[in-house]
Every structure is written in C-alpha cells, then in structure tokens.
Design a protein around this motif. Sequence first.
Motif, mmCIF file in Angstrom:
data_model
loop_
_atom_site.group_PDB
_atom_site.id
_atom_site.type_symbol
_atom_site.label_atom_id
_atom_site.label_comp_id
_atom_site.label_asym_id
_atom_site.label_seq_id
_atom_site.Cartn_x
_atom_site.Cartn_y
_atom_site.Cartn_z
ATOM 1 N N ILE A 183 12.849 2.663 1.153
ATOM 2 C CA ILE A 183 11.556 2.932 0.506
ATOM 3 C C ILE A 183 10.848 4.161 1.080
ATOM 4 C CG2 ILE A 183 11.151 0.531 -0.217
ATOM 5 C CD1 ILE A 183 9.101 0.399 2.122
ATOM 6 N N HIS A 184 11.194 4.570 2.289
ATOM 7 C CA HIS A 184 10.524 5.740 2.883
ATOM 8 C C HIS A 184 11.329 7.024 2.752
ATOM 9 C CE1 HIS A 184 7.091 3.694 4.705
ATOM 10 N NE2 HIS A 184 7.916 2.707 4.982
ATOM 11 N N ARG A 185 12.474 6.962 2.046
ATOM 12 C CA ARG A 185 13.310 8.168 1.946
ATOM 13 C C ARG A 185 12.441 9.366 1.584
ATOM 14 N NH1 ARG A 185 18.416 10.464 1.055
ATOM 15 N NH2 ARG A 185 18.389 11.900 -0.696
ATOM 16 N N CYS A 186 12.714 10.479 2.215
ATOM 17 C CA CYS A 186 11.847 11.652 2.131
ATOM 18 C C CYS A 186 11.435 12.011 0.704
ATOM 19 C CB CYS A 186 12.561 12.848 2.754
ATOM 20 S SG CYS A 186 11.583 14.346 2.629
ATOM 21 N N VAL A 187 10.127 12.076 0.486
ATOM 22 C CA VAL A 187 9.579 12.454 -0.815
ATOM 23 C C VAL A 187 9.902 13.926 -1.127
ATOM 24 C CG1 VAL A 187 7.380 13.041 -1.911
ATOM 25 C CG2 VAL A 187 7.689 10.809 -0.915
ATOM 26 N N GLN A 208 0.598 4.579 -2.819
ATOM 27 C CA GLN A 208 0.243 5.960 -2.434
ATOM 28 C C GLN A 208 1.427 6.901 -2.644
ATOM 29 O OE1 GLN A 208 -1.959 6.563 1.062
ATOM 30 N NE2 GLN A 208 -3.531 5.120 0.435
ATOM 31 N N ARG A 209 2.629 6.408 -2.370
ATOM 32 C CA ARG A 209 3.808 7.255 -2.557
ATOM 33 C C ARG A 209 3.943 7.667 -4.033
ATOM 34 N NH1 ARG A 209 9.510 7.902 -0.211
ATOM 35 N NH2 ARG A 209 10.673 8.436 -2.058
ATOM 36 N N LYS A 210 3.650 6.703 -4.899
ATOM 37 C CA LYS A 210 3.784 6.951 -6.338
ATOM 38 C C LYS A 210 2.918 8.121 -6.789
ATOM 39 C CE LYS A 210 4.492 3.392 -9.839
ATOM 40 N NZ LYS A 210 3.946 2.045 -9.982
ATOM 41 N N LYS A 252 0.829 -1.210 0.000
ATOM 42 C CA LYS A 252 0.000 0.000 0.000
ATOM 43 C C LYS A 252 0.864 1.261 0.000
ATOM 44 C CE LYS A 252 -4.409 1.388 1.404
ATOM 45 N NZ LYS A 252 -5.466 1.456 2.354
ATOM 46 N N HIS A 253 1.944 1.219 0.781
ATOM 47 C CA HIS A 253 2.841 2.373 0.836
ATOM 48 C C HIS A 253 3.263 2.789 -0.571
ATOM 49 C CE1 HIS A 253 7.055 3.701 0.411
ATOM 50 N NE2 HIS A 253 6.690 4.614 1.277
ATOM 51 N N ASP A 254 3.684 1.802 -1.357
ATOM 52 C CA ASP A 254 4.293 2.103 -2.654
ATOM 53 C C ASP A 254 3.281 2.766 -3.595
ATOM 54 O OD1 ASP A 254 5.965 0.541 -1.219
ATOM 55 O OD2 ASP A 254 6.396 -0.916 -2.777
#
Length: 418
Positions: free
Chosen positions: A362-366, A111-113, A107-109
């Motif tokens: 994977i969580h590196r700051c957007v 929404q981040r996209k 799910k993270h991936d």
Amino acid sequence: MTQAAATADRADAYSIPLDRINVADPALFRDNMMWPYFERLRKEDPVHYCNDSQYGPYWSVTRFKDIMSVETNHKVFSSASRSGGITIMDNNAAASLPMFIAMDPPKHDVQRKTVTPIVAPENLAKLEGLIRQRTQNALDALPAGETFNWVERVSINLTAQMLATLFGFPFEDRTKLTHWSDVTTCELGTCGVETEEQRIKEIQECGAYMTKLFNERANSDPQPDLLSMLAHSENTRNMSPEEFMGNMVLLIVGGNDTTRNSMSGGLLALNENPEEYRKLCADPTLIPSMVSEIIRWQTPLAHMRRTALEDFELGGKQIKKGDKVVMWYVSGNRDGDEIENADRFIIDRANPRHHLSFGFGIHRCVGNRLAEMQLRVLWEETLKRWPKPGQIEVVGEPRRVFSTFVKGFEALPVRINA
Ligand code: HEM
C-alpha cells in the motif's frame, strides 16, 4: 575502495560472531562496505536480531521474499508515526508531522488517493515538456574538458527543477526545496542545523511559503501542478495546517534524495561497467530498461522500517509486538535467489522493474513513474549531446552520504570529453 580493503572487509564480515553484526552503521554505508555483511546475513541469518545499536534493538529483514512478506502485511507491520515511523531512527521533529507515508489505513488510503492523479500518466505527459526543456538547459550549461561535481551541477540541480515543476514552485527559489529536504532528513550537525528547534524553525518557514502558494492557487483556476490540485480537491482543500505541512514535506523529501542519487548512481554504474556503457550508446532504446536497472542498482533508500503490532513469525524467528523491523531493500535487491545475476549491473536484463527500491504494497512509491520519467529524459538528452561510450567520465572517487537511510552521494567528480 581498493581490492585489499574490500578483501579485509569481507573477512571481517565473515569472522565476527553473527549476533554481533550491526548493519545499521552509517560509516559502513559511507565507505560502501556493507555488502559482505548483507551477503552473510542473507545466507546465514536472513531475519536477524541486533540487540544493541545506536538506534536501539531491531530486526533486519534481508531477503527479497521476506521483505515482500512484511511489505504486504500492513495489518501486522505498521508504518504509523505513533508506532515509531518509517526509518530505523525514531521520528525526528520534522518526520513526526502527519504525512501519509507514516500512516496506516484508512487515513493513509484517503490522502494517497488525492495525490495519485498528479503523477498519473496523463498529467506526467503534461509535465514532461517543461522537465525536458529544463534538463536541456542544465546540460547545455555544463563545462567541457574540466572536472566538476556531477552531484551538484546535474543531480541536485535537475531534481530541484523537477520538484519546482511538479509543485508549480517559483523557479528562481527552487534551491529552497533542496534545502528543506536536506534539513528534514539530515543527521543533526551535518546540514547546517544543530538542534531540533532549529529544524522546526526551518520547516515552519517552508510551511509559510507553501501556504502562501496554496492560497494563491485556491483563488485561481485549476492547473496541472501539485499545489493547485491539492487546493482544488475535496479531500485535501481543508487539511489541517499540520497535515498540509506533513504532506508538503513528504512530497519534497520523497522526490528529492531518491531521484538525485539515481542520477549520480547511474553515471557511476556506467563508468564502472564500460561494457554496459557501450551497449547503451549503441542502442539508446535501452534507456527505459536501464533506468529501472539504475534504480535497482542504486537503491536510493537503503531501508524502510515498520513496527510489529502483534507477535509474528517471520523466517522461523519470533518477532514480538512492538519490535522494530527494518526491511533492507539494499540487500533484497542483491538477492540472487530472486534476481538473476543480482550482483551485476545489466542494462538490458529481463524484467528490470522487478526490484524493491520503490517498496511494495500500500505504500509503494507514489512518484515512481515521475522519477523514471525524469531519469529517462536525463539520459535521452545526455546521449543526444555526448553519444560516445565513456564520454562522460568519472575521474575520481565518489564521496558517499553518511546515512543508513539515504543511500547516495555528496560528490562525484566528472569530466566531459569532447
Ligand atoms: C514512498 C522510493 C521518487 C513520492 C516511497 C517509498 C520508497 C520510495 C521506498 C516507501 C515504500 C514503502 O514504504 O513500501 C523512491 C525512489 C524514488 C522515489 C527510489 C526515485 C528513484 C519519488 C518521487 C516522488 C515520491 C519523485 C514525488 C514527488 C513518494 C510518496 C511516498 C513514497 C508520496 C509515500 C507513498 C505512501 O505512503 O503511500 N518512495 N521514491 N517518490 N514516495 Fe517515493
């Protein structure tokens, strides 16, 4: 901190039994006294267990390389809010909203996209003109020759403006963004919010305001702002109200304290290192590398937390399933085994982006490029107006935030000299 106090504190950090060290003490951060404790842990017990703290038992990971091992192993080290979330303090009511910083894949991936294009270079280039113009206005309004609080007049002000630009948020209401961010992250009783119920009420107001804007954007042509992008993207257009709220809160909070405290920390660092201030004035092309150095030096988020999903050996220690694992970026960024002269602020160091302040994996700051751009613009515009070393002078002690998570400033007294 006086020299005598610093020496006493250092002695303390080295004299107490190792197993009694608890670095997660907000007072240590408020008093800027945590450094020798981290130095000792890096040397003597880099993966350290504290079995009793106000946040319960937790592991401290203090070396750069071990932090990277945790960051890059999201299968073992979870960020999910159901496991406990991303800070040493277990979830508060606002932070337990569904937001992708506190989700694991897949799910993270997804929404981040959706959010990534907003901070892609082409879109940032579109936002830069407005951010610059607003920065110029804020700097032109500063008083000369009198003491003022840089945190309030520059750091908070510019960060609120940047977020308003990013969201396409009504400019005249921009202080609401700062307020909602503070309400989400503060310790109860320190930001005008006394109970979790009150916190929820405030966040609901934020939700109602943002929903109204979102609906307006959904019914008009796509624009380069965040709300319009979310309203027109297939992945996010039908988010549940909780998910929408969670992502709004994440983006408001993510970009607020962090960039704000880099603005204050950078000015303080230049004043404490006059040789670097001179270097900067002599060669403003150093601004981009200085910005990265400021972000390393300040480390605006002192830590991120993970929870172990299974037993794991790290640095020779046995971490057990369910354990709370705290990655102290503030310590990893001062790890001399990884960063040369890590204890010095050097604005022209080689490889200045090699730091942990934005996290990794994977969580590196957007928002890392957006934050760097805002800081670059601030320093470009500042040097155009006040090009001489020491011209923006810190004239008193800073007042630091009482928190083990947000590492920053409440006040920084400054005078601009003609
Ligand atoms: C994630 C730091 C500015 C939005 C993060 C993380 C850190 C961080 C440490 C978590 C990394 C991890 O868990 O591995 C910073 C710093 C900033 C900054 C130091 C400024 C100097 C911004 C800005 C925005 C932003 C301006 C956008 C408005 C986010 C988001 C995430 C995030 C959305 C979640 C990413 C994910 O989970 O995939 N940031 N941040 N940040 N940041 Fe930033």
